[in-house]
Design an enzyme around this catalytic site. Structure first.
Site, PDB file in Angstrom:
ATOM      1  N   ARG A   1       0.849  -1.211   0.000  1.00  0.00           N
ATOM      2  CA  ARG A   1       0.000   0.000   0.000  1.00  0.00           C
ATOM      3  C   ARG A   1       0.876   1.249   0.000  1.00  0.00           C
ATOM      4  NH1 ARG A   1      -2.290   0.436   5.042  1.00  0.00           N
ATOM      5  NH2 ARG A   1      -1.269  -1.352   5.998  1.00  0.00           N
TER       6      ARG A   1
ATOM      7  N   VAL B   1       8.675  -7.709   9.071  1.00  0.00           N
ATOM      8  CA  VAL B   1      10.051  -7.197   9.181  1.00  0.00           C
ATOM      9  C   VAL B   1      10.542  -7.167  10.631  1.00  0.00           C
ATOM     10  CG1 VAL B   1       9.925  -5.799   7.063  1.00  0.00           C
ATOM     11  CG2 VAL B   1       9.386  -4.732   9.277  1.00  0.00           C
TER      12      VAL B   1
ATOM     13  N   TYR C   1       7.805   7.475  17.229  1.00  0.00           N
ATOM     14  CA  TYR C   1       8.040   7.545  15.769  1.00  0.00           C
ATOM     15  C   TYR C   1       9.255   8.416  15.460  1.00  0.00           C
ATOM     16  CZ  TYR C   1       6.519   8.078  10.837  1.00  0.00           C
ATOM     17  OH  TYR C   1       6.440   8.082   9.463  1.00  0.00           O
TER      18      TYR C   1
END
Ligand code: NAP
Length: 242
Positions: free
Chosen positions: A11, A60, A153
């Site tokens: 995506r 991952v 983040y």
């Protein structure tokens, strides 16, 4: 045949990158973790772009799963190697730090930082042996300026920028370049629901970016024209006013 692996290729930015690299003649390994329907759509789009890719499912964040999937591909494709690696998979789970559950800290940092390690560790030895490779890491402007509500983040993306610089110094002599890209606000599922009208006031160009615009930059860094660029973090923000 030249092969490119794009993590999180099902995506958003990853999809646009897969399609662009396919149009450049790369056979693209499209990684995803759960959304098989979207990954199959990307596969079809690579075919339409001129070079049908293949799907490669792994998380991952999971070392064993990632290593096994990449080793399996290398075994099934003797003599071939992954020439371009785009470490793109990522998530965000925003919250003010005092309210952030430890699971959200761990999920974001693990997928981004360990994900970079797990995939790169599996792909790099063959690049070194072949003395050619391109590694492109998807960071974020959040990892450069730091954004409130995104300490997990920002920390992860800052780490990716530092890792990019360190690794570029390790492998430069092997003719492998390592660069990071730091997008601002790009229209994908990840930015869905953000207050766009408010946020565009902070962007010089007055709009969110499109995934294809980031894919064009990846395509340049993967091309021969970018052979002398390494250890850099290139921002693509439409002129975000910090
Ligand atoms: P997105 O639309 O939410 O897509 C995320 C992609 O990552 C999906 O393909 C997803 O696979 C994959 N993924 C998530 N966790 C994974 C895991 N554990 N293992 C493998 N794949 C995994 O996100 P996006 O906006 O395209 O973002 C792509 C990258 O750009 C991220 O690293 C993000 O931090 C960075 N970025 C985005 C923006 C922006 O404005 N959009 C700005 C700066 C940086 P499934 O489909 O299987 O779930």
């Amino acid at each position: 045949m030249k092969y490119a692996l794009v993590t999180g290729g099902s995506r958003g930015l990853g999809r646009a990158i897969c399609v662009k690299l396919a149009s450049q003649g790369f056979k693209v390994l499209i990684n995803y973790v759960s959304n098989e329907a979207k990954a199959k759509e990307t596969l079809e789009l690579t075919k339409q772009a001129g070079q049908e890719g293949e799907l490669i499912k792994f998380d991952v964040a999971n070392y064993e799963e990632t290593t096994a999937a990449i080793e399996q591909w290398l075994n099934d494709n003797k003599g071939e190697y992954i020439d371009v690696l785009v470490n793109n998979a990522g998530i965000r789970k925003d919250n003010l730090l005092p309210l952030m559950p430890k699971e959200d800290w761990a999920a974001v940092t693990t997928i981004t930082i360990n994900g970079f390690y797990n995939v790169t560790r599996a792909v790099l030895p063959k690049m070194v042996r072949k003395k050619h490779g391109r590694i492109i890491n998807m960071a974020s402007v959040s990892g450069i300026i730091g954004l409130p509500g995104q300490t997990n983040y920002s920390a992860s993306k800052g780490a990716i920028i530092a890792a990019t610089k360190a690794l570029s110094k390790e492998v430069g002599r092997k003719n492998i370049t390592v660069n990071a890209i730091a997008p601002g606000f790009i229209r994908t599922d990840m930015t869905e629901g953000l207050p766009e009208e408010e946020l565009v006031k902070t962007i010089s160009l007055g709009r969110f970016g499109e995934a294809e615009e980031v894919a064009d930059l990846v395509s340049f860094l993967a091309s021969d024209s970018a052979a002398y660029i390494t250890g850099e973090c290139i921002a693509i923000t439409g002129g975000l006013m910090g």
